[in-house]
Design an enzyme around this catalytic site. Sequence first.
Site, PDB file in Angstrom:
ATOM      1  N   SER A 155       0.834  -1.147   0.151  1.00 23.46           N
ATOM      2  CA  SER A 155       0.049  -0.009  -0.105  1.00 23.46           C
ATOM      3  C   SER A 155       0.951   1.373   0.175  1.00 23.46           C
ATOM      4  CB  SER A 155      -1.029  -0.215   1.017  1.00 23.46           C
ATOM      5  OG  SER A 155      -1.846   1.061   1.188  1.00 23.46           O
ATOM      6  N   ASP A 312      -2.102   6.271  -4.021  1.00 28.78           N
ATOM      7  CA  ASP A 312      -0.929   5.595  -3.623  1.00 28.78           C
ATOM      8  C   ASP A 312      -0.413   4.514  -4.459  1.00 28.78           C
ATOM      9  OD1 ASP A 312      -2.809   4.172  -2.863  1.00 28.78           O
ATOM     10  OD2 ASP A 312      -2.274   3.469  -0.731  1.00 28.78           O
ATOM     11  N   ASP A 314      -0.826   1.168  -4.855  1.00 32.47           N
ATOM     12  CA  ASP A 314      -1.820   0.210  -5.127  1.00 32.47           C
ATOM     13  C   ASP A 314      -3.272   0.865  -5.146  1.00 32.47           C
ATOM     14  OD1 ASP A 314      -2.363   0.650  -2.083  1.00 32.47           O
ATOM     15  OD2 ASP A 314      -3.294  -1.315  -2.075  1.00 32.47           O
ATOM     16  N   ASP A 316      -5.615   2.641  -3.755  1.00 29.13           N
ATOM     17  CA  ASP A 316      -6.769   2.499  -2.780  1.00 29.13           C
ATOM     18  C   ASP A 316      -6.759   3.726  -2.115  1.00 29.13           C
ATOM     19  OD1 ASP A 316      -4.682   2.028  -1.049  1.00 29.13           O
ATOM     20  OD2 ASP A 316      -5.442   0.164  -0.003  1.00 29.13           O
TER      21      ASP A 316
END
Length: 573
Positions: A155, A312, A314, A316
Site C-alpha cells: 500500500s 498511493d 496500489d 486504494d
Amino acid sequence: MSEKGNLSYREIGEANRREWLDSPYVDEDTKEAIRRMTGDKELEESFGQDLAFGTGGMRGVMGPGNNRMNPYTVRRAITGVALWLKQMGPEAMAKGAAIAYDTRHHSEEYARHTAVTLAEQGVTVYLADRPTPTPVLSNAIRKYGCATGVVLTASHNMKEYNGMKIYNHFGCQLPPLEAQPLMDVIEVQPLFSPLPKADFDALVKEGKIKMLGEELRHAYVDTVLSHSLLDDGGAKGALSVVYTPLNGSGNLYIREMLAKDGFSRVQVVPEQELPDGDFPTVRQPNPEETEALSMAIALAAKTEAHIVVGSDPDSDRLGTAIRHEGEFRNITGNQIGVLLVDYALTRKKLLGAIPEKGVFVNTIVTCKLGEVIAKAYGLEIVKCLTGFKYIGEQMALVEAAAAAGDTKEFVFGYEESNGYLIADFVRDKDAVGATMLFCEAAAYWLDQGKTMIDRLEEIYSIYGRYMDLLDTFVIPGFDGLEKMKHIMDELRRSGKEILPDVEKVEDFLEGVDGIPKDNVLRFQLKGDSWLAARPSGTEPKLKVYYSILADTPEKGLERQEQLKKKIHELVER
C-alpha cells in the site's frame, strides 16, 4: 525474551539463520546475502521471529529471513492458501483465485510465485498482466466468481516494504473469523520446500493461469463511471486538475476514468507518472502526507489548477489539495470523506436516488461529522472497527439482508485514513471511484462559484465544526512493541486522570456495542468530542485520534493542543 521458551530473539535468530544457510532449497544468492549481514539488531529483526500473517494478510521489509518478505515467506503463505481452498472443496478450487500486484520491487515476482504455487495445487488462477489497483482486484473476485483473491502490495508504506492481502469471495479482506482457519493452515506449513515443478509460461499456455489484460481496466472504469452523479460537461471541462499516481498503479485507470467522465483539463506530474518501486521523489508514497503531494501542488500552482488529487502505489487511498484564495490547502482524510458524503447525498437527493433504507458505514475512529450528515439525509449509521475488512463485512451483511427481502442498500463508507467507497461493486477502499466523485464535487461547487474549502465551511455552519487530527508515533522494532503495550496499559489504568474532561471510557478489548474486540481505547470528552488510541495493525506505529467539536477554529485548536500535550508527555516518558 521471546515467546519460545527461554530463548532470546538473538538465539532464535541465530538458529533460524543457520537453517536458512543449511537448507538445500534456499538459493545461493540469498545465502550470500545472509552471510553479509552483520550486527545483532539486523539478525534479530530478520530472523528472530516469523513474519506475522494477520487477518488481512502480511506486510514487512523485503529481504532474507523469517521476518521478511521474500519468495520463501510468500510461498509458505500461498501454500497455506491453496490447502485452505482444498479444505473448502472442489468447487472452491475450480472457482479459484484472482491475483494482482502493484509497482513495488518484487511485486510482480511474488505475484508469479503466487500464481504458480496455486495453479500447481489445482487452483484456477486469474492473474493481472500489469500493475493493478487493489480495488480492481476486489471487483475482479466478484466479476469472475472467484473463491478468493490475493494482491501483492504494501500500500502506502516506504519502498523497503512489500506485502500481501487475502480476500474472500465477496471481494473483502478476510475478517477475523474467516481468517483464523487460513492462519491455522499457514502456521503449520514449512518455510522451505521444493520449488514448484511447473513452469509459469507452460501453466499460462495450458490455461491453468488465465491472464487478465486491458479488458480488466476498461470494464472497471466503465463500472466506476456508471456511478457518476454529474452530467454537466461544461462544469467538468472548466475544472483544472493535477493528478499524481506517485509512481503507482493508478495512472492508467484514473486518467482513463477522468477522460471518459469529461474532465479534459488533467495534468499528470511527469516525475511521478510511470511505475517505479524506488518512489524516488518522496520519502513515503502516502497521499495522506502533504510532502507526498508537494510536486503535484507545485505543478498546480504553476498552471493555476483548481485541485490536486493523488493515489498511493496500489491506488486504494486518495489524497487531495485545493486552491483557495490563491493558495493550496491540503485537507485531511476525514475532511475528504465529509465533502464526498455531502456531495453524494446532495446530488442523490436532487436525482431522487437516496434509497428508502440507505446505509452509511464508518469506523470508531472516524470523525463524527460524516455520520451527522448521513443521518440528516435519513441514512442508517453503522460503526465498525478500523480497517476496510470490517467495512466490507458490514456491506456483505447489507447484501445478505437484501437477498433475504430487506430493502437496505449500501450508500457510502469510509475511514479517516483516506479510504472511501462510493458504491457496493467493490469491497475495499477505492481511489479510482473516490477520485471521480471528488473531481465531480469540485466541478459542481466551482460552477456555483465556490471552492471545496468554501463548501467545507458551509458544512461546518450547518452541522457543526468538527475538527479532527491524527497523531502518529513511529515506534519500530521489538522494543517498540513493548513500548506501545506499556502506553496502552497506562492509558487503560490512568487515562481518565491523565486526560481532561473525560466523561466515558470505551475499551474495545472488552467489547463495546457488539463490535468485535480490538486493542482500541476511546475517551468520550465533554462537548461531543473524543480521543482514541490504538496500535496500527500493519505498521510499527501508535495512532492517536482527536475529534473536537468547537465553536471556532481557535477554540478547537486550543483543545487539541491541550490533549496532545498530555499524550506526548505519556509517550515520551
